[in-house]
Design a protein around this motif. Structure first.
Motif, mmCIF file in Angstrom:
data_model
loop_
_atom_site.group_PDB
_atom_site.id
_atom_site.type_symbol
_atom_site.label_atom_id
_atom_site.label_comp_id
_atom_site.label_asym_id
_atom_site.label_seq_id
_atom_site.Cartn_x
_atom_site.Cartn_y
_atom_site.Cartn_z
ATOM 1 N N LEU A 139 49.693 -58.586 -42.961
ATOM 2 C CA LEU A 139 49.666 -59.073 -41.584
ATOM 3 C C LEU A 139 49.433 -60.582 -41.550
ATOM 4 C CD1 LEU A 139 49.739 -58.490 -38.567
ATOM 5 C CD2 LEU A 139 47.284 -57.995 -38.659
ATOM 6 N N THR A 140 48.612 -61.080 -42.455
ATOM 7 C CA THR A 140 48.390 -62.524 -42.552
ATOM 8 C C THR A 140 49.707 -63.249 -42.785
ATOM 9 O OG1 THR A 140 46.149 -62.246 -43.430
ATOM 10 C CG2 THR A 140 47.231 -64.361 -43.840
ATOM 11 N N ASP A 141 50.526 -62.725 -43.693
ATOM 12 C CA ASP A 141 51.831 -63.338 -43.974
ATOM 13 C C ASP A 141 52.723 -63.335 -42.734
ATOM 14 O OD1 ASP A 141 51.066 -63.743 -46.593
ATOM 15 O OD2 ASP A 141 52.022 -61.915 -47.351
ATOM 16 N N VAL A 142 52.685 -62.228 -41.969
ATOM 17 C CA VAL A 142 53.482 -62.163 -40.735
ATOM 18 C C VAL A 142 53.011 -63.221 -39.748
ATOM 19 C CG1 VAL A 142 54.095 -60.753 -38.729
ATOM 20 C CG2 VAL A 142 53.990 -59.706 -40.999
ATOM 21 N N TYR A 143 51.706 -63.310 -39.550
ATOM 22 C CA TYR A 143 51.171 -64.298 -38.607
ATOM 23 C C TYR A 143 51.553 -65.717 -39.012
ATOM 24 C CZ TYR A 143 48.223 -61.011 -35.965
ATOM 25 O OH TYR A 143 47.767 -60.021 -35.142
ATOM 26 N N LEU A 144 51.537 -65.999 -40.307
ATOM 27 C CA LEU A 144 51.914 -67.339 -40.769
ATOM 28 C C LEU A 144 53.384 -67.613 -40.464
ATOM 29 C CD1 LEU A 144 50.072 -67.485 -44.219
ATOM 30 C CD2 LEU A 144 49.517 -68.806 -42.165
ATOM 31 N N LYS A 178 45.812 -69.369 -36.191
ATOM 32 C CA LYS A 178 44.419 -68.967 -36.002
ATOM 33 C C LYS A 178 44.225 -67.486 -36.312
ATOM 34 C CE LYS A 178 43.096 -72.468 -32.595
ATOM 35 N NZ LYS A 178 42.581 -72.710 -31.208
ATOM 36 N N ARG A 179 45.144 -66.681 -35.839
ATOM 37 C CA ARG A 179 45.069 -65.249 -36.153
ATOM 38 C C ARG A 179 45.192 -65.018 -37.653
ATOM 39 N NH1 ARG A 179 45.659 -61.401 -32.097
ATOM 40 N NH2 ARG A 179 46.127 -62.201 -30.012
ATOM 41 N N ALA A 180 46.078 -65.753 -38.289
ATOM 42 C CA ALA A 180 46.271 -65.616 -39.737
ATOM 43 C C ALA A 180 44.974 -65.918 -40.482
ATOM 44 C CB ALA A 180 47.384 -66.538 -40.212
ATOM 45 N N GLY A 181 44.286 -66.962 -40.056
ATOM 46 C CA GLY A 181 43.031 -67.319 -40.714
ATOM 47 C C GLY A 181 41.963 -66.261 -40.542
ATOM 48 N N ARG A 182 41.850 -65.731 -39.311
ATOM 49 C CA ARG A 182 40.838 -64.701 -39.045
ATOM 50 C C ARG A 182 41.114 -63.429 -39.835
ATOM 51 N NH1 ARG A 182 41.437 -66.299 -33.520
ATOM 52 N NH2 ARG A 182 42.652 -64.410 -33.108
ATOM 53 N N VAL A 183 42.356 -62.987 -39.805
ATOM 54 C CA VAL A 183 42.707 -61.740 -40.483
ATOM 55 C C VAL A 183 42.590 -61.888 -41.995
ATOM 56 C CG1 VAL A 183 44.606 -60.131 -40.942
ATOM 57 C CG2 VAL A 183 44.187 -60.917 -38.608
ATOM 58 N N ASN A 184 42.974 -63.046 -42.514
ATOM 59 C CA ASN A 184 42.873 -63.278 -43.950
ATOM 60 C C ASN A 184 41.424 -63.187 -44.433
ATOM 61 O OD1 ASN A 184 44.060 -64.242 -46.570
ATOM 62 N ND2 ASN A 184 42.673 -65.957 -46.177
ATOM 63 N N ASP A 236 58.187 -59.208 -38.266
ATOM 64 C CA ASP A 236 57.877 -60.370 -37.422
ATOM 65 C C ASP A 236 58.214 -60.080 -35.963
ATOM 66 O OD1 ASP A 236 57.281 -61.507 -39.836
ATOM 67 O OD2 ASP A 236 58.918 -62.966 -39.825
ATOM 68 N N ARG A 237 59.374 -59.486 -35.744
ATOM 69 C CA ARG A 237 59.810 -59.185 -34.377
ATOM 70 C C ARG A 237 58.883 -58.145 -33.728
ATOM 71 N NH1 ARG A 237 64.774 -58.223 -35.628
ATOM 72 N NH2 ARG A 237 64.789 -55.943 -35.576
ATOM 73 N N THR A 238 58.466 -57.167 -34.519
ATOM 74 C CA THR A 238 57.605 -56.095 -34.013
ATOM 75 C C THR A 238 56.225 -56.627 -33.646
ATOM 76 O OG1 THR A 238 58.764 -54.487 -35.407
ATOM 77 C CG2 THR A 238 56.623 -53.839 -34.520
ATOM 78 N N VAL A 239 55.654 -57.449 -34.528
ATOM 79 C CA VAL A 239 54.321 -58.008 -34.270
ATOM 80 C C VAL A 239 54.340 -58.882 -33.024
ATOM 81 C CG1 VAL A 239 52.585 -59.627 -35.131
ATOM 82 C CG2 VAL A 239 53.474 -57.829 -36.623
ATOM 83 N N LYS A 240 55.380 -59.683 -32.849
ATOM 84 C CA LYS A 240 55.492 -60.513 -31.646
ATOM 85 C C LYS A 240 55.486 -59.647 -30.391
ATOM 86 C CE LYS A 240 58.064 -64.535 -33.422
ATOM 87 N NZ LYS A 240 59.359 -65.274 -33.316
ATOM 88 N N ALA A 241 56.242 -58.563 -30.407
ATOM 89 C CA ALA A 241 56.314 -57.674 -29.238
ATOM 90 C C ALA A 241 54.965 -57.019 -28.961
ATOM 91 C CB ALA A 241 57.385 -56.611 -29.466
ATOM 92 N N LEU A 242 54.275 -56.591 -30.022
ATOM 93 C CA LEU A 242 52.978 -55.935 -29.859
ATOM 94 C C LEU A 242 51.917 -56.902 -29.344
ATOM 95 C CD1 LEU A 242 52.956 -53.710 -33.073
ATOM 96 C CD2 LEU A 242 53.078 -52.904 -30.712
#
Length: 384
Positions: A26-31, A37-43, A289-295
């Motif tokens: 998920l971190t890779d997707v956020y990046l 910011k989300r990437a940093g928190r989840v990582n 990536d497309r799915t995470v954006k929609a969610l």
């Protein structure tokens, strides 16, 4: 989490490591989608675990750095456990002190695309409020509502999709495919479609099952519920809806023709993950990536779980913590005979190279009457 000291490493490998590996995806997707910011928190989520070892030879999670991100697989698992504990506590209280019964309800809409997901979720929430405002629904004294969103990321029909796979919790869709002349290997008509729906537990008087002339028809509850739900949604199709009596000492099988479900199963169903990580991390990078954006768009600012009516009052009476933003460490209610004495802390950290949790230290607990200062928590929480 509670386990014997000698089983601690095994339990961590089974209960924490798989979810932590998913957080890295998920971190890779956020990046990739620019959510830094989300990437940093989840990582950084759950990179440090502090367990206490007590005089009963048991280990319990005492501290951890959870991130509370909406889509974090590690936090989603903790929230699911917390929902189960809280809903079961409320149900137990209502059974014991209020002599109430329960109905398990599922309300759905048609599948939608990612572009329409946010609007469809809003429609679900607004329509549920309209449904409960109906005079016909006054027999419901309280509710717990949970939103679940599933996403189909299989481009072609697989054997598991056609025949089902109980081990993977996949239901057979054979009838659906046969009606459309589809077979294994054909293009999946629901590929990249979302299915948002509500799971609900309603609190009712036990008299609902025996005398309800002014309430939803207890002889054919599903048929009437579909009509009422369609009216609330204001759609030109009959949406799928289901209503079942939750079995208990007084509510038996097939009471007045109503389908039944074990109460514990109903609680487990509403406590499921709001979104399973496999649904947004199991495809190609482009699809993920497309799915995470929609969610993210659909869930931003939206409460995934909600208590209503007498359920909310009991939750406040029991002083239960907030599910969305509260404590994700102490998520299970443990029945203890006396409070165990903590003897020491056992520390684990996530090793990014080995992709596993490793033991990094032990600190003996200082007796309360001692003047010795406690040892500091190890500073390196994410060992390379």
């Amino acid at each position: 989490m509670k386990c014997l000291y000698e089983d601690l490493q095994k339990q961590i490998d089974e209960e924490f490591a798989p979810s932590k590996k998913s957080t890295e995806k998920l971190t890779d997707v956020y990046l990739r989608i620019g959510e830094m910011k989300r990437a940093g928190r989840v990582n950084d989520c759950a990179t440090f675990l502090d367990f206490t070892y007590s005089d009963d030879d048991m280990c319990r999670l005492a501290h951890a750095n959870f991130c509370h991100d909406t889509l974090c697989p590690q936090c989603a698992k903790r929230k699911s456990m917390k929902v189960y504990t809280q809903v079961k506590s409320c149900v137990d209280y209502l059974q014991k002190n209020e002599d109430k019964a329960f109905l398990f309800v599922t309300l759905t809409v048609k599948n939608c695309s990612g572009d329409d997901l946010a609007a469809t979720c809003k429609l679900l929430y607004d329509s549920y409020i309209r449904l409960m405002d109906l005079k016909r629904m006054r027999f419901v004294h309280g509710a717990f509502r949970a939103l679940e969103i599933t996403h189909d990321n299989e481009e072609f029909i697989t054997r598991d999709m056609y025949y089902g796979n109980p081990k993977r919790h996949i239901k057979s869709r054979r009838k659906y495919y046969d009606e459309r002349g589809l077979k294994i290997g054909d293009k999946n008509p629901n590929f990249d479609m979302f299915h948002p729906h509500l799971h609900i537990i309603w609190v009712v008087d036990k008299s609902y099952f025996y005398n309800s002339p002014d309430w939803i028809d207890n002889r054919a509850p599903k048929l009437e519920l579909v009509k009422l739900w369609q009216k609330a949604l204001n759609v030109d199709y009959a949406p799928r809806a289901d209503i079942r009596a939750c079995k208990s000492k007084d509510i038996k099988e097939n009471i007045l023709g109503i389908n039944t479900i074990d109460l514990s199963s109903a609680v487990a169903e509403v406590a499921k993950y709001a979104v399973k990580s496999a649904d947004y991390l199991g495809g190609s990078d482009e699809l993920n990536d497309r799915t995470v954006k929609a969610l993210l768009s659909a869930t931003r600012g939206r409460r995934m779980f909600e208590f209503y009516g007498i359920f909310r009052k009991v939750r406040q009476l029991l002083k239960l913590d907030d599910i969305e933003n509260g404590d994700l460490v102490h998520v299970e209610t443990e029945q203890e005979d006396g409070k165990p004495v903590v003897l020491m802390h056992v520390y684990f950290a996530w090793n990014k190279k080995k992709r596993q949790y490793i033991h990094i230290g032990i600190k003996e607990e200082v007796p309360e009457d001692s003047t010795a200062p406690p040892e500091p928590v190890p500073p390196d929480r994410n060992i390379a």
